[in-house]
Structures are given as C-alpha cells and as structure tokens.
Scaffold this motif. Structure first.
Motif, PDB file in Angstrom:
ATOM      1  N   THR A 272       0.856  -1.191   0.000  1.00 22.21           N
ATOM      2  CA  THR A 272       0.000   0.000   0.000  1.00 22.21           C
ATOM      3  C   THR A 272       0.890   1.239   0.000  1.00 22.21           C
ATOM      4  O   THR A 272       2.095   1.149   0.261  1.00 22.21           O
ATOM      5  N   SER A 273       0.291   2.390  -0.265  1.00 13.75           N
ATOM      6  CA  SER A 273       1.085   3.605  -0.494  1.00 13.75           C
ATOM      7  C   SER A 273       1.852   4.110   0.722  1.00 13.75           C
ATOM      8  O   SER A 273       2.753   4.926   0.595  1.00 13.75           O
ATOM      9  N   GLY A 274       1.469   3.680   1.912  1.00  7.99           N
ATOM     10  CA  GLY A 274       2.191   4.121   3.105  1.00  7.99           C
ATOM     11  C   GLY A 274       1.794   5.511   3.574  1.00  7.99           C
ATOM     12  O   GLY A 274       2.558   6.182   4.255  1.00  7.99           O
ATOM     13  N   THR A 275       0.574   5.942   3.234  1.00  7.28           N
ATOM     14  CA  THR A 275       0.124   7.273   3.647  1.00  7.28           C
ATOM     15  C   THR A 275      -0.036   7.333   5.165  1.00  7.28           C
ATOM     16  O   THR A 275       0.248   8.341   5.790  1.00  7.28           O
ATOM     17  N   THR A 276      -0.513   6.241   5.749  1.00  8.34           N
ATOM     18  CA  THR A 276      -0.797   6.269   7.184  1.00  8.34           C
ATOM     19  C   THR A 276       0.251   5.553   8.029  1.00  8.34           C
ATOM     20  O   THR A 276       0.088   5.433   9.226  1.00  8.34           O
TER      21      THR A 276
ATOM     22  N   ASP B 189     -15.409   9.995 -10.817  1.00  6.95           N
ATOM     23  CA  ASP B 189     -14.624   9.779  -9.601  1.00  6.95           C
ATOM     24  C   ASP B 189     -14.859   8.335  -9.174  1.00  6.95           C
ATOM     25  O   ASP B 189     -15.975   7.836  -9.269  1.00  6.95           O
ATOM     26  N   ASN B 190     -13.832   7.636  -8.749  1.00  5.28           N
ATOM     27  CA  ASN B 190     -14.062   6.299  -8.203  1.00  5.28           C
ATOM     28  C   ASN B 190     -13.134   6.071  -7.032  1.00  5.28           C
ATOM     29  O   ASN B 190     -12.013   6.555  -6.999  1.00  5.28           O
TER      30      ASN B 190
ATOM     31  N   GLN C 105      -9.007   0.981  -3.012  1.00  8.76           N
ATOM     32  CA  GLN C 105      -7.769   0.870  -2.251  1.00  8.76           C
ATOM     33  C   GLN C 105      -6.870  -0.182  -2.887  1.00  8.76           C
ATOM     34  O   GLN C 105      -7.363  -1.060  -3.599  1.00  8.76           O
ATOM     35  N   THR C 106      -5.598  -0.126  -2.569  1.00 11.68           N
ATOM     36  CA  THR C 106      -4.679  -1.175  -3.019  1.00 11.68           C
ATOM     37  C   THR C 106      -5.264  -2.535  -2.637  1.00 11.68           C
ATOM     38  O   THR C 106      -5.199  -3.495  -3.402  1.00 11.68           O
TER      39      THR C 106
ATOM     40  N   ASP D 117     -11.705   4.544   6.125  1.00 10.04           N
ATOM     41  CA  ASP D 117     -12.147   5.837   5.616  1.00 10.04           C
ATOM     42  C   ASP D 117     -13.457   6.180   6.300  1.00 10.04           C
ATOM     43  O   ASP D 117     -14.228   5.309   6.704  1.00 10.04           O
TER      44      ASP D 117
ATOM     45  N   ARG E 178      -9.850  10.085   6.211  1.00 11.04           N
ATOM     46  CA  ARG E 178      -9.497   8.790   6.806  1.00 11.04           C
ATOM     47  C   ARG E 178      -9.905   8.790   8.272  1.00 11.04           C
ATOM     48  O   ARG E 178      -9.933   9.839   8.907  1.00 11.04           O
TER      49      ARG E 178
ATOM     50  N   LYS F 161      -0.357  11.689  -2.632  1.00  9.49           N
ATOM     51  CA  LYS F 161      -1.333  11.863  -1.557  1.00  9.49           C
ATOM     52  C   LYS F 161      -0.743  12.687  -0.426  1.00  9.49           C
ATOM     53  O   LYS F 161       0.408  12.489  -0.044  1.00  9.49           O
TER      54      LYS F 161
HETATM   55  P1  ATP Z   1      -1.621   3.203   3.457  1.00  9.04           P
HETATM   56  O1  ATP Z   1      -2.779   2.267   3.487  1.00  9.04           O
HETATM   57  O2  ATP Z   1      -0.314   2.490   3.337  1.00  9.04           O
HETATM   58  O3  ATP Z   1      -1.655   4.224   4.533  1.00  9.04           O
HETATM   59  P2  ATP Z   1      -2.980   4.508   1.223  1.00  9.04           P
HETATM   60  O4  ATP Z   1      -4.228   4.217   1.980  1.00  9.04           O
HETATM   61  O5  ATP Z   1      -2.797   5.907   0.720  1.00  9.04           O
HETATM   62  O6  ATP Z   1      -1.696   4.077   2.096  1.00  9.04           O
HETATM   63  P3  ATP Z   1      -3.799   3.339  -1.273  1.00  9.04           P
HETATM   64  O7  ATP Z   1      -4.348   1.980  -1.231  1.00  9.04           O
HETATM   65  O8  ATP Z   1      -2.971   3.746  -2.441  1.00  9.04           O
HETATM   66  O9  ATP Z   1      -2.868   3.525   0.001  1.00  9.04           O
HETATM   67  O10 ATP Z   1      -4.960   4.412  -1.179  1.00  9.04           O
HETATM   68  C1  ATP Z   1      -6.292   4.107  -0.821  1.00  9.04           C
HETATM   69  C2  ATP Z   1      -6.895   5.289  -0.073  1.00  9.04           C
HETATM   70  O11 ATP Z   1      -6.905   6.470  -0.904  1.00  9.04           O
HETATM   71  C3  ATP Z   1      -8.333   5.100   0.312  1.00  9.04           C
HETATM   72  O12 ATP Z   1      -8.484   4.323   1.481  1.00  9.04           O
HETATM   73  C4  ATP Z   1      -8.812   6.542   0.477  1.00  9.04           C
HETATM   74  O13 ATP Z   1      -8.408   7.080   1.716  1.00  9.04           O
HETATM   75  C5  ATP Z   1      -8.056   7.261  -0.632  1.00  9.04           C
HETATM   76  N1  ATP Z   1      -8.889   7.359  -1.866  1.00  9.04           N
HETATM   77  C6  ATP Z   1      -8.780   6.609  -2.978  1.00  9.04           C
HETATM   78  N2  ATP Z   1      -9.661   6.999  -3.920  1.00  9.04           N
HETATM   79  C7  ATP Z   1     -10.377   8.009  -3.392  1.00  9.04           C
HETATM   80  C8  ATP Z   1     -11.460   8.815  -3.876  1.00  9.04           C
HETATM   81  N3  ATP Z   1     -11.959   8.671  -5.100  1.00  9.04           N
HETATM   82  N4  ATP Z   1     -11.959   9.767  -3.031  1.00  9.04           N
HETATM   83  C9  ATP Z   1     -11.448   9.929  -1.774  1.00  9.04           C
HETATM   84  N5  ATP Z   1     -10.438   9.202  -1.278  1.00  9.04           N
HETATM   85  C10 ATP Z   1      -9.886   8.244  -2.074  1.00  9.04           C
END
Ligand code: ATP
Ligand code: MG
Length: 625
Positions: free
Chosen positions: A240-244, A384-385, A388-389, A479, A494, A587
C-alpha cells in the motif's frame, strides 16, 4: 438491468452472479465452487479452476487479433515511442519467461520488479504470471531503504531492474539504489536482470547481474508453456502507499482478480476490445497493475505506458496521445489534474478528443474546482471512483455500463457489484442512517479481486482489517464518510484524520472542501491538533494561487468555513505554505503535518516525495507562533 437490481443480485446470489462473470475469462479447467467462505474472513473464489493471467491477457488475443496494437510505450523523456502488437507482446513475454526459467524461477517464486515506465516492465510482469511466479513491483521512485524492507518481506529470487529512469530530462539512476538496498537487506536475491537503457553509468556484480539484451538474444525464439495455476494461486504482492504508516503487503489471487477486472472493464470503465486505454499512473501502484497492465489487456484493448511528466514537452502531451491513439478510456488522478489546472486549458482543447468517452479519476478526494475545471476543458463525463490497493478495483463508482446514474458532486458514487457496504458507528458498530457520519466498512466476503491476505501474515490481515470495529467481523476501509438517502457515499477523510472538536466529529475533507471554495486557494490540507479547551482543533495549510494576494488569506479562509460549516469547524490557524508533504503517488501525508503542528517527530517519512517540504512547514509554524 437497473443498478439497484444488479447490485442486489451480486450480494444475494454471489454464486450466480460471479459464476456468470467468470465466463469473461478462459478457464483451462472449470472451477468446482464459485465461493468458499468456510473460513472467514478468508474468501476463496473459483477454487479448483485452472487459469492463467498471462494467457488471458496475451495468448488468447495473440491468437484472435495478432496484429492489433496491445502496448504503446511512450517516453517523452527519451523521446521514444514504440508500439507492440499482441503477437509481438506474446513473443517478448515468452523471451523473458524463458530467461526466468533458465535462472531457475519456478511457480510460487517471487520476482521483484523495480523499474521505470518502460515496456520491459510490462513484459516482466506478464512473464511472471505466465510461469506462476509472483511479482512484487516496487515503485521506481523509492530509495534504497524502502526497497530493502520490501526485499526482506517478499524474498525475491530475482530482481528485474533498469540502470536508470528519467524525469524532467534528467537521468535518475536506479542501479546504485538497488545495489545499496541489496546490501541493506538481510535477504539476498540470487540474480538481478538489468535492462540497460544507456542513460547512466553503473557497475555490475559478476555472477549476480545479468544483461537483459544479451539474455534476450539467447532466448529469441523460445516459447514457454503457460503454467496453469489454481484460481487461488497468488499472482502478486503489492505494498500500500504508506500514507498512514507502515505499508502492508497486499497478496492478490489469480482467477478472482481476472474475473473482477473483466467485470469492471465491462460495467465501470466500458472499454471495448480493439480500443485504447490510457492510464497515467505508474506500474508501482495498484491503479497501474489493474488499469495499465491487466485490465485493458485482459479486455483485448491497447494500453499506453507513459514515462514522463504531464507538462513536457507541453501541458497538452497527454491529450495529444489521446488524439494520436484514439484513446476511448482514460484514467488519471486528481493530483495530476491539479498540475494541469495551473496551465492554460487551451493546451488540452486544441487536441481532437472525439475518441474519448470518459475520464476516470481516483486515489484521493476529487474537489469541486478540480472536477469542474477538467470537465469544462474536455467536455466528457468525469467519473470519480474510490478504492484501495487492498481491493484492486473500484469499491464505489457510477457504473455506467449498467446504468448511467446522475453524478453527485463530492461523491464517488454507489457501491460496485459484489461490495456489501456498510456505514457504521466506529464505537458501537451500529449501522447508520442517511447523512450520519461513520466508518465505511465492507461485510465479508470481499468480492473477487480483493486481497487474499497480507503476504506471509494471515494474523496481520485479520487484526489490521477485520477486528477494528467492535463485536463484528467486518472489513474496515479506514475511511470516514456519510451515505445519503439515495445510497451515494461521500468520503470525509481517513478515520485517522477525524477531528473531534468539543464532541463534534468532523472529517478533514469537509473543512478542506470548504476552504478550497475560496477563489485564491490552489491546494489545502487540514489536520486536527491537540487543544486544551476543545480536545482538538483544526489547523489548515493552504497553497494560494496568487501569493501576492495572500495577505488576509487566513482570516478569509476562517470566514469561509464559518459561513459554510459553522464556527465549530473553523480552523484555529491557517498557514500559508508553498508545498504540502505528499507520498510519491501524490497523496497528502496528514499524519506528518499533524506531528509537525503538534511539535512532534513525524516518524517514518520514507514514502514521502520531497522530505524538505516538512522542514519548510516547520519553519513557517515556528515563525508565526
Ligand atoms: P496506506 O494504506 O499504506 O496508509 P494509502 O491508503 O494511501 O496508504 P492506497 O491503497 O494507495 O494507500 O490508497 C487508498 C486510499 O486512498 C483510500 O483508502 C482513500 O483514503 C483514498 N482514496 C482513494 N480513492 C479516493 C477517492 N476517489 N476519493 C477519496 N479518497 C480516495
Ligand atoms: Mg490505506
């Protein structure tokens, strides 16, 4: 069929629904059961069925449509553009599969792919699928530390790489970072297969490093038989992207993924065989896996792999490609559109976009100004869609292939087929009614295509995703959102980012949305910080469009929030900054902003694009204290 009936059937009769969708792919041997959910939350789709992702993406089209374009690799960095037909793609994939075989790679072995956006990266992925090896693509922008931790987790027998990528006209060396990562990692791969693009100098390790061109030459005419694997055989690991925080290694199956992607191509993206899809993401992300590589190819479409920025040679480059390759389906991210938005829309509109039917955007909240700007420029539906990974394909979207439902601004739409969505109170797990805020959850089983488990860690899969909502075995998306009376979901941020101001819970997204309606705001991020009186207070970071007119921006933003959401949501401070901390996929990393605003250490920031941004923000906070 109406959206509602279609969705209801997907939930009430998963065997019937997915059994039908399964006809969209080739099965070498039919499956015994559609769904085995005897051991929740581990769902097994299409057990007993034998299939292969590479066969479905390449071989069947090479037989039916050998001369049709399958892949166009465009680099505005090296000024190269090359198209491959399905037949040529088939041959290239076989060559690299033969190299794998010659080096002892077998079914179930991992191959890590650390590459720029070049055609060989696509060949390398498909060749893994061909022989039943499990690929783990690591985004080329990651440095050695992040790469080393992924090497240790996936334990790849081989790593496929290139000596360099290129960005903004400059070579970005990969090989030294890879060498350093291998030194840092405890696990050592046996071989490194390197595509030498002639962009930068590098050193080779004798006995370990192989030159792709030389190896390819040895296997020019080799054909490697497809390894038929069980539908539940893992196809890949993707972090996953590592945002959190710490990235999670998402493990995906084979059969369920192929079926779900085909179903999404039909019902959501509405692409047709023979057409071209252009997804501007990177193969290092899930959008790249699903909609640069597998989705379009499974569907017999040509796909474009693009190396370069959206602004070079000018801000019209993507739209020039749309015109040139008659792209019908395009997929990008709000962050990319925000980059374009700073340019003259004429760059877009001067190109012939008549082939384009729909632009899909995902990855982060799509704000109103960005949505309107791109819609006005291209005059096509912008969809818009949300996903998640972990899920591999959209959770929420307007499914235009089923019913063209109205779009509601700020909402990615309604649940996709197969997703049994719930909006729950995160403390009591009570299901919430219209317009109440809560955590977005998915009742198991997760539909086909979603993660099987966390790679090598079933316990972490259960404890991370399925045990956070009290008293219920249900998948949390982490989320926060609301659902309106028509069943449309709105993402409010989130769950980590929910702010509790004097007992009122606010999603950061709500406040951001309000601030971004101010005409001089280009980007905004809101976080909650500790507040002695109210528990938490919102703090905003804004990038002005015109910084010469930003003198009273703090007051103006506060006023905007006051009038739209009420004084309770008013940020305690609004800091004017020139950049926001972002992950490499674009992000905003709110947890780091929050830490800096609270005077804490931001923790692990290795997934961040530009690590100097935080230091600048820290200085701004300190100076205005
Ligand atoms: P990590 O889980 O490692 O913290 P991440 O959640 O950013 O990183 P991804 O799987 O790339 O990793 O991102 C999914 C997240 O991105 C979703 O859970 C949501 O928070 C956000 N997201 C994706 N698409 C949308 C959208 N269309 N509108 C709002 N938020 C979105
Ligand atoms: Mg996540």
């Amino acid at each position: 069929m109406s959206y509602k009936a279609h969705h209801e059937r997907s939930i009430s009769d998963p065997d019937g629904f997915w059994g039908e969708q399964a006809k969209l792919i080739h099965w070498e041997k039919p499956f015994d059961t559609v769904l085995n959910y005897d051991n929740p939350p581990f769902a097994k789709w299409f057990e007993g069925g034998l299939t292969n992702l590479c066969y479905n993406s390449v071989d069947r089209h090479a037989k039916e449509r050998p001369n049709q374009i399958a892949l166009v690799a465009v680099s505005t960095e090296t000024n190269k553009e090359k198209a491959y037909t399905f037949q040529e793609l088939y041959e290239e994939v076989n060559r690299i599969a033969a190299i794998y075989k010659a080096n002892g790679i077998q079914k179930g072995d991992r191959v890590l792919i650390y590459m720029p956006m070049i055609a060989e990266a696509c060949f390398a992925m498909l060749a893994c699928a061909r022989i039943g090896a499990i690929h783990s693509v690591v985004f080329g922008g990651f440095a050695s530390h992040s790469l080393a931790s992924r090497i240790d987790d996936a334990k790849p027998k081989m790593i496929v790489t290139a000596e360099a990528g290129m960005r903004g006209g400059k070579a970005v060396p990969y090989k030294p970072l890879l060498d350093e990562a291998i030194t840092l990692a405890s696990y050592k791969p046996e071989k490194v297969l390197l595509v030498n693009r002639g962009l930068s100098e590098f050193t080779s390790v004798a006995g370990r490093d192989l030159d792709y061109a030389a190896e390819r030459q040895k296997h020019l005419n080799d054909i490697v038989p497809v390894e038929w694997v069980d539908a539940t055989h893992p196809s890949y690991i993707l972090y996953t992207s590592g945002t959190t925080g710490k990235p999670k290694g998402v493990q995906r199956d084979t059969g369920g993924y192929a079926v779900a992607l085909m179903a999404s191509m039909n019902h959501i993206f509405c692409g047709k065989a023979g057409e071209t899809m252009f997804t501007t993401s990177d193969i290092g992300w899930v959008v790249g896996h699903s909609y640069i590589i597998y989705g379009p190819l499974l569907n017999g479409m040509a796909t474009i792999m693009y190396e370069g920025t959206p602004l070079r040679p000018d801000a019209g480059i993507w739209w020039e490609l749309v015109a040139k390759y008659k792209v019908s389906v395009m997929f990008s991210a709000p962050t990319a559109v925000r980059v374009l938005k700073k340019q003259d829309p004429a760059f877009l509109t001067k190109h012939d976009l008549s082939s384009l039917r729909t632009l899909f955007l995902a990855g982060e909240p799509l704000d109103e100004p960005t949505a309107s700007w791109i819609h006005d420029a291209i005059k096509k539906p912008v969809v818009d869609n949300y996903w998640q990974t972990e899920t591999g394909w959209p959770i929420l979207a307007i499914q235009r292939g089923i019913e063209v439902m109205p779009h509601k601004f700020g909402s990615p739409g309604v649940p996709s087929f197969g997703y049994n969505m719930k909006l729950l109170d995160d403390a009591t797990s009570v299901e919430l009614g219209p317009d109440q805020k809560g955590v977005i959850a998915i009742e198991g089983p997760l539909p086909p295509g979603c993660m099987q488990t966390v790679w090598g860690d079933d316990k972490r899969f259960v404890s991370t995703y399925w045990e956070t909502i009290p008293g219920k075995l249900i998948y949390s998306t982490f989320d926060w959102g609301i659902k309106d009376k028509d069943g449309y979901f709105f993402i409010l941020g989130r769950t980590d980012d929910v702010i509790n101001v004097a007992g009122h819970r606010l999603g950061t997204r709500e406040i951001e949305e309000s601030i971004s309606s101010h005409p001089n705001i280009s980007e905004v991020a809101v976080v909650g910080i500790e507040d002695k009186l109210k528990g938490q207070a919102a703090i905003a970071f804004v990038i002005p469009k015109d910084s010469s007119k930003a003198e009273n921006l703090e007051k103006e933003c506060m006023k905007t929030v006051d009038s739209q959401l009420g004084a309770i949501a008013r940020p305690g401070r609004v800091y004017v900054v020139s950049a926001l901390p972002k992950t490499r996929s674009g992000k905003i990393v709110r947890r780091a902003l929050q830490a800096v605003a609270e005077g804490r250490d931001p923790g692990d920031i290795s997934t961040m694009e530009d690590q100097t941004v935080l230091a600048q923000i820290k200085t701004i906070i300190e100076q205005s204290a």
